[in-house]
Scaffold this motif. Sequence first.
Motif, PDB file in Angstrom:
ATOM      1  N   TRP A  90      -1.140   9.430   7.130  1.00 10.49           N
ATOM      2  CA  TRP A  90      -2.185  10.326   6.615  1.00 10.49           C
ATOM      3  C   TRP A  90      -3.571   9.777   6.912  1.00 10.49           C
ATOM      4  CZ3 TRP A  90       0.594  10.855   1.234  1.00 10.49           C
ATOM      5  CH2 TRP A  90       1.703  11.679   1.387  1.00 10.49           C
ATOM      6  N   TRP A  91      -3.692   8.451   6.720  1.00  9.49           N
ATOM      7  CA  TRP A  91      -5.005   7.841   6.981  1.00  9.49           C
ATOM      8  C   TRP A  91      -5.339   7.889   8.485  1.00  9.49           C
ATOM      9  CZ3 TRP A  91      -3.509   2.955   3.754  1.00  9.49           C
ATOM     10  CH2 TRP A  91      -3.674   3.232   2.394  1.00  9.49           C
ATOM     11  N   SER A 122      -2.972  14.753   7.756  1.00 11.87           N
ATOM     12  CA  SER A 122      -1.734  15.206   7.111  1.00 11.87           C
ATOM     13  C   SER A 122      -1.040  16.335   7.863  1.00 11.87           C
ATOM     14  CB  SER A 122      -2.036  15.663   5.684  1.00 11.87           C
ATOM     15  OG  SER A 122      -2.954  16.739   5.725  1.00 11.87           O
ATOM     16  N   LYS A 129       2.623   8.475  -7.275  1.00 10.23           N
ATOM     17  CA  LYS A 129       1.375   8.808  -6.573  1.00 10.23           C
ATOM     18  C   LYS A 129       1.677   9.519  -5.253  1.00 10.23           C
ATOM     19  CE  LYS A 129      -1.543   5.140  -8.471  1.00 10.23           C
ATOM     20  NZ  LYS A 129      -2.240   6.050  -9.345  1.00 10.23           N
ATOM     21  N   TYR A 130       2.703   9.047  -4.599  1.00  9.06           N
ATOM     22  CA  TYR A 130       3.077   9.623  -3.307  1.00  9.06           C
ATOM     23  C   TYR A 130       3.494  11.085  -3.477  1.00  9.06           C
ATOM     24  CZ  TYR A 130       5.977  10.349   0.869  1.00  9.06           C
ATOM     25  OH  TYR A 130       6.543  10.855   2.014  1.00  9.06           O
ATOM     26  N   ILE A 140       7.314   4.993   2.495  1.00 10.20           N
ATOM     27  CA  ILE A 140       6.097   5.548   1.889  1.00 10.20           C
ATOM     28  C   ILE A 140       4.858   4.961   2.570  1.00 10.20           C
ATOM     29  CG2 ILE A 140       4.744   5.576  -0.235  1.00 10.20           C
ATOM     30  CD1 ILE A 140       7.359   5.787  -1.723  1.00 10.20           C
ATOM     31  N   SER A 141       4.930   3.668   2.882  1.00 10.25           N
ATOM     32  CA  SER A 141       3.793   3.040   3.559  1.00 10.25           C
ATOM     33  C   SER A 141       3.528   3.730   4.886  1.00 10.25           C
ATOM     34  CB  SER A 141       4.081   1.561   3.822  1.00 10.25           C
ATOM     35  OG  SER A 141       4.423   0.937   2.630  1.00 10.25           O
ATOM     36  N   GLU A 183       4.236   6.782   5.727  1.00 11.97           N
ATOM     37  CA  GLU A 183       3.665   8.122   5.500  1.00 11.97           C
ATOM     38  C   GLU A 183       2.195   8.043   5.116  1.00 11.97           C
ATOM     39  OE1 GLU A 183       4.767  11.357   5.822  1.00 11.97           O
ATOM     40  OE2 GLU A 183       6.209  10.247   7.015  1.00 11.97           O
ATOM     41  N   TRP A 184       1.929   7.111   4.203  1.00  6.77           N
ATOM     42  CA  TRP A 184       0.561   6.993   3.720  1.00  6.77           C
ATOM     43  C   TRP A 184      -0.383   6.592   4.864  1.00  6.77           C
ATOM     44  CZ3 TRP A 184       1.452   6.670  -1.919  1.00  6.77           C
ATOM     45  CH2 TRP A 184       0.405   7.297  -2.633  1.00  6.77           C
ATOM     46  N   ARG A 235       0.554  13.307  -4.162  1.00  2.00           N
ATOM     47  CA  ARG A 235      -0.221  13.528  -2.936  1.00  2.00           C
ATOM     48  C   ARG A 235       0.508  14.533  -2.029  1.00  2.00           C
ATOM     49  NH1 ARG A 235      -4.527  13.937  -0.183  1.00  2.00           N
ATOM     50  NH2 ARG A 235      -4.701  12.923   1.813  1.00  2.00           N
ATOM     51  N   GLU A 236       1.817  14.332  -1.935  1.00  2.00           N
ATOM     52  CA  GLU A 236       2.625  15.249  -1.109  1.00  2.00           C
ATOM     53  C   GLU A 236       2.508  16.687  -1.599  1.00  2.00           C
ATOM     54  OE1 GLU A 236       6.700  13.885   1.056  1.00  2.00           O
ATOM     55  OE2 GLU A 236       6.764  14.252  -1.082  1.00  2.00           O
TER      56      GLU A 236
END
Lengths: 577, 388
Positions: free
Chosen positions: A59-60, A64, B41-42, A52-53, A55-56, B45-46
């Motif tokens: 995005w930053w 996306s 949250k993920y 998840i990190s 992916e997040w 957002r997805e």
Amino acid sequence: MESPAAPEAAAPDAAATPTHKERRLLGEEQFFLLLSILIGLFAGLAVVCFRISIEWMRWWFLGSGLTPAHNRVWLVPAVVGLLVAILVILLFPRVRGSGVNQTKAALYIYDGYIPASTILGKFITSALAIASGQSLGPEDPSLQVGAGLASAIGRLLHLSRDKLRLIAPVGAAAGLAAAFNSPITAVLFVIEEVIGRWSAGILGAVVLSAISSVVVERWFLGSEPLFRVPGYSLANPGELAAYAVLGVVGGVASVVFVRSIAYLRPRLKRLPSWTQYLQPAIAGLLIGLIGIRFPQIMGAGYDYIDQAMHEQYTWELLAGLAGLKILSTVLSFTSGTPGGLFAPTLFIGAMLGGAVGDVEHHFVPHLTGSVGAYALVGMGTAFAGILRAPMTSVFMILEVSGNYEIVLPVIISNAIAYLISRSIQRTPIFDVLSRQDGLDLPSLEEDRELSVMRVEDAMRPADRIHVLDENSLPTKEEVAKWTDDFFLVHQDSVHWGGISRDSLLKMVSAADQTDGLIAPLPHLYPDHALDIALRQIRDWPFLPVVHRANTNSLVGIISLADIVDAYARSARTRSHA
Amino acid sequence: MATASGLRPYLSNLNREPLVFSGIVVLLAALFAFTSVLIGKYRDREAALGRDWFQQGQKALLDGRYTDAVDDFQNALVYTRDNQQYRLRLAEALVAANRTQQARAHLLNLLEDEPGDGEVNLELARVAAKDGNLRDAQRYYQGAIYGVWQDDPITHRLNTRFELAELLIAQNQAPRADAELVAIAAGLPEHRPDLRIRLARLFWRAGDAHSALEQYEAALAQQPDSESALAGAGEAAFHEQDYPAAENFLQRAVRLNSGDTHAADLLKQASAVQRMDPFRRGINSTERAKRAVELFRIAWGRLQDCVTNSATTTSSTGTSDPLDSALARGKALQPQVRPQTLRSDPDLLDETVQWAFSAEQAASARCGGGSEDDQAIVLVAKARQKEK
């Protein structure tokens, strides 16, 4: 660069801690299995957070969309590369490289010790690097994070040194299983590449940890596999020839990839130390520049593997992407950026497979396998050729596809790629890396390749010795004529004994004092491994080698000198080869 | 005291491990809770990103920016990989962007998951049709017709049949198209004159003017002022040589849309036929004779013009030229062609009219279409031939 430096503090000598005394409810083994489940849960959670990190952060960093904005594409990998280099050099020097060798080093050198800072550092720096577009994957770091967590838990519980050493691979399997969402693949890889042997003692723990981590991963991220796999059925056995071609192409590409890393990495390491700060940034910049036109090569690339498997690219583009991925991964990896080789390997294989399949379909349109099936088989082919884990490569494809029909193409293609890779590049990539780092980790492939020496390779004929029968002993005069110091005695239909010359003389002189003079001898069979003979021989001048179907039938004898001679001959032959 | 201090290390060891173990379990539970929050949250957002990209793709598709639409739908699918709707729209965008190979690959994957899905079959049929693969197209259209549709399956199946019929007509497979159209006619819902008109047009394009006329008439029964139905019905009736009906429909159509030149032309022809047909029902013998004389006059003039404008030759086979024969026969007939004579001699009237027909047909064959009246005579001749 991959070198796992010596731990800051020595691993606690837990062997002295009387831990077994406290475990009253559970035995040592049961406790270890319970711990494996716990490690699997921790590793699963860590890998979920890791993914998840990534992916997040992606995005930053890059937005996306699959195709990021041009200014970000070239800028972000370079800037983040600089940040990663600073973190690695100043804070986490042990997190460079993929993580597989570090886990092996923990197992073989550091008694299972992996510092907690390595877990944190690997997590942060790998996530930054992969999310920014460096051409690396999250699986090997997950493996190391899993191993690190296991090591930390083991130390907290003051496990014995033996168990602490074993627990790192248990965590490694859990980490890899969660990263791949494939427990069988992870278990096999850890056994094939990290532990190197099938051991009942650890197999259960590895399996339990892998399964529990996958359960956690699926709980949070769902049970869908990494890729949507196209359907496959083999209608025409002639199609296997087409997959053989893929094996050849995959084998050659694997050699190019491994040799490029082996060539460039030590040269970059020898550059002045201040360049270490810039190397990941420069690699990132170059990858970014490629990424402006071909964003597919950035990051792990799973989405693009999925697209390749669903025939979204032409063969020209697929072949180009395979080549560019090799280049970009070599740049990322040799620059010392933390990250794994699994995902790039799969990417290269999928693109090559798709390209080969598409070209073959062009020339032989009646081939039934879809281009997607070739991409799928290509992943296994690259895995076998680059990472040299043949068993894992086959089971990985079976597990990912859930289709047993694909096993034949996979085996053929993987075996060819493996053989080509092994014949041109004799040392597997992980061994190359560990030797470049000055670590002498056991080469598990070389161990596998060693031929087992057998008793028949060392024994000599029994025609020059006297074999006696316990029920009809020779006369004193007869014995006096013989020069042997030791005699074999045939006691009954099953058992053999041995007697020294002095004892035999005493025995034939005083027939009433024979008890205990003939000592029972162990016997060997010609197909016994030589190390069994070594263990059995103890102080005996020689041992009988008998036929398996008839233990009365003596086929030869073997002595310690024969065994040593045989090993020496074998060593000479290997060095000549 | 000495005993107590001797036991302390043992006791501390005894208590430490369960404590550590409990701590690890608590830590695990905390990490589990943290990950759950993070995942929540993920996922949100997805889902939001997937929706945003999908909406962008829909807009791009509507705006005709097909390449952008493809990119947007692909981005949407990154976040909701198995969303059938997203995948279908991506396939549609790929088809629109002429990337049919990629579209087919996507759709075949969807078909693997849902072999009976009507929408997927329909998209695959469109891809096959675009590639000119009629056999696959038909197979997938049939799959769509008999497939599962999420909503309003009757309308979807009907539209699919229409699409298949249109494809078959475009591929000159009129008999197969006719079979599909007959099936549509059988299942067409009542009170949908628009669909009747669509069906009638397809019958017309498939060469089945009779069925087309039936469908137009059925549509007109529900919507008498439909200009397109009136024009279509007029044309179909004209083709069916039902000139009175054609005149009726076309008059109404032209009244509603005076700009319809095709209908106006047909109307003129239909009116001319009506005006000139000597065998039209309801006219008396005087009128019939008068019309026969008129036919003779027009045909004679036409014949003479044609002979003058083209060189008359005798064929190498030795047979006489049809124009010469007609001219000779006309000369022979000419003195007798008078209204009074023809009124009293039906055989002569019949012969005169037949001569006019053959003369016009021979002149048409040699000199091309003549005046409006000439064409009308040819049409009357055909109608008579059909009647016979």
